[in-house]
Design an enzyme around this catalytic site. Sequence first.
Site, PDB file in Angstrom:
ATOM      1  CG  HIS A   1      -0.158   1.913  -9.316  1.00  0.00           C
ATOM      2  ND1 HIS A   1      -0.321   1.567  -7.997  1.00  0.00           N
ATOM      3  CD2 HIS A   1      -1.305   2.547  -9.679  1.00  0.00           C
ATOM      4  CE1 HIS A   1      -1.514   1.963  -7.586  1.00  0.00           C
ATOM      5  NE2 HIS A   1      -2.123   2.569  -8.581  1.00  0.00           N
TER       6      HIS A   1
ATOM      7  CG  ASP B   1      -2.050   0.949   1.129  1.00  0.00           C
ATOM      8  OD1 ASP B   1      -2.334   1.424   0.008  1.00  0.00           O
ATOM      9  OD2 ASP B   1      -2.668   1.248   2.159  1.00  0.00           O
TER      10      ASP B   1
ATOM     11  CG  LEU C   1       9.497 -17.255  -3.585  1.00  0.00           C
ATOM     12  CD1 LEU C   1       9.231 -17.209  -2.082  1.00  0.00           C
ATOM     13  CD2 LEU C   1       9.932 -15.880  -4.081  1.00  0.00           C
TER      14      LEU C   1
HETATM   15  C1  FPP Z   1      -1.827   0.006  -3.421  1.00  0.00           C
HETATM   16  O1  FPP Z   1      -1.395   1.347  -3.366  1.00  0.00           O
HETATM   17  C2  FPP Z   1      -1.281  -0.681  -4.593  1.00  0.00           C
HETATM   18  C3  FPP Z   1      -1.991  -1.325  -5.558  1.00  0.00           C
HETATM   19  C4  FPP Z   1      -3.458  -1.413  -5.551  1.00  0.00           C
HETATM   20  C5  FPP Z   1      -1.344  -1.934  -6.710  1.00  0.00           C
HETATM   21  C6  FPP Z   1      -0.082  -2.702  -6.476  1.00  0.00           C
HETATM   22  C7  FPP Z   1       0.579  -2.932  -7.762  1.00  0.00           C
HETATM   23  C8  FPP Z   1       1.894  -2.870  -8.001  1.00  0.00           C
HETATM   24  C9  FPP Z   1       2.906  -2.640  -6.958  1.00  0.00           C
HETATM   25  C10 FPP Z   1       2.332  -3.019  -9.412  1.00  0.00           C
HETATM   26  C11 FPP Z   1       3.018  -4.252  -9.810  1.00  0.00           C
HETATM   27  C12 FPP Z   1       2.654  -5.498  -9.117  1.00  0.00           C
HETATM   28  C13 FPP Z   1       2.942  -6.734  -9.578  1.00  0.00           C
HETATM   29  C14 FPP Z   1       2.690  -7.913  -8.714  1.00  0.00           C
HETATM   30  C15 FPP Z   1       3.480  -6.969 -10.911  1.00  0.00           C
HETATM   31  P1  FPP Z   1      -2.495   2.491  -3.418  1.00  0.00           P
HETATM   32  O2  FPP Z   1      -2.729   2.854  -4.838  1.00  0.00           O
HETATM   33  O3  FPP Z   1      -3.728   2.038  -2.702  1.00  0.00           O
HETATM   34  O4  FPP Z   1      -1.805   3.653  -2.659  1.00  0.00           O
HETATM   35  P2  FPP Z   1      -2.528   4.808  -1.793  1.00  0.00           P
HETATM   36  O5  FPP Z   1      -3.135   4.131  -0.611  1.00  0.00           O
HETATM   37  O6  FPP Z   1      -1.390   5.699  -1.423  1.00  0.00           O
HETATM   38  O7  FPP Z   1      -3.532   5.464  -2.671  1.00  0.00           O
END
Ligand code: FPP
Length: 247
Positions: free
Chosen positions: A38, A21, A132
Site C-alpha cells: 500500500h 489492485d 484536474l
Molecule cells: C488494493 O490492493 C488496494 C487498496 C485496497 C488500497 C489502495 C490504496 C493506496 C494505493 C494507498 C494510497 C491511496 C491514496 C489515494 C492516497 P489489494 O490490497 O487488494 O491487493 P491484492 O489484491 O494483491 O491483495
Amino acid sequence: MEMENHIVDPIMPKHVAIIMDGNGRWAKQKGKIRTFGHKAGVDAVKASVSFAIKNDIAVLTLFAFSSENWNRPVEEVRVLMELFKLVLSSEVKKLHKNKVRLRVIGDISRFDAKLVDKISKAETMTANNTGLTLNIAANYGGKWDIVNAAKTMCAQVQDGKIVLDDISETLFHSYTCANDLPEVDLLIRTGGEQRISNFLLWQLAYAELYFTDVYWPDFSEEVFLQAVTNFSERQRRFGLTGEQVCS
Ligand code: FPP
C-alpha cells in the site's frame, strides 16, 4: 507521435476511473507484508495524477477504499487510514499548486474525526481550482451510491418536492455522487482481475474497460499511456451501429 508520456493527438478520455489492485500481491512477491504494498502504491497514485495533469484529463477517480475493505485485518485498515492522512498532509499543497480540485466520494462518516477534518480542509482549499478533478473514492460502494440516490429521491417525493413523473435518468443521476462530473469514459483495473467490484456502477454504463496484469505499485505513466492509447483506438458506439458512428 509520443513525447514523454504526452500523447499529441489522441482521443483523450475526459473521465478515467482506476481500480488500484494488486498492492498485497506485489508486496508478497517481494517477501514483504501487505501494507508495504500500500505504501508503495502511493508513488503509483502520484504517477497517475501527474499523467492526468499533463494530458488534460478532466477527471481522475481512484478507488482507494471500498465499503467492503473494512473487513480486512484491523492492522491493515489502520495503516491505510494513516496513509490517507499522511498523503493528504504531504500532497495537498502540491495538488493545489497544480490547480487540482480534490474531492472525496463515499460515506466518510465512518472515518475518524482527524481524517474527516483533513478531507474537508483539502476539499475547501482546492474547491475553486479549474484543472484536474481528482476524486478519491473512500468507503465507497457503487450499490451504496445508487441506494443513497434512491433514498434521497424518495424522500423528496414524500415531501412533495418532486412527483413520480419527474423521475428520469437525468434526475436520478443528479442524486448520485459526482453528479456534476462527466460519465466515466475509461475504467482501468490493475492486478489481473477482470471485475468491477462494486465500484462506480451507475457511472460506468458506457465506459470502456481496460484490464492489466500490472500490480498497482508498478503502475506508471507508461502503463497509463498504454491504456489511453488502447482507448483511443476503440470505436465507441453507444448502442448505434458501426456505420452510424462513422457517417
Ligand atoms: C488494493 O490492493 C488496494 C487498496 C485496497 C488500497 C489502495 C490504496 C493506496 C494505493 C494507498 C494510497 C491511496 C491514496 C489515494 C492516497 P489489494 O490490497 O487488494 O491487493 P491484492 O489484491 O494483491 O491483495
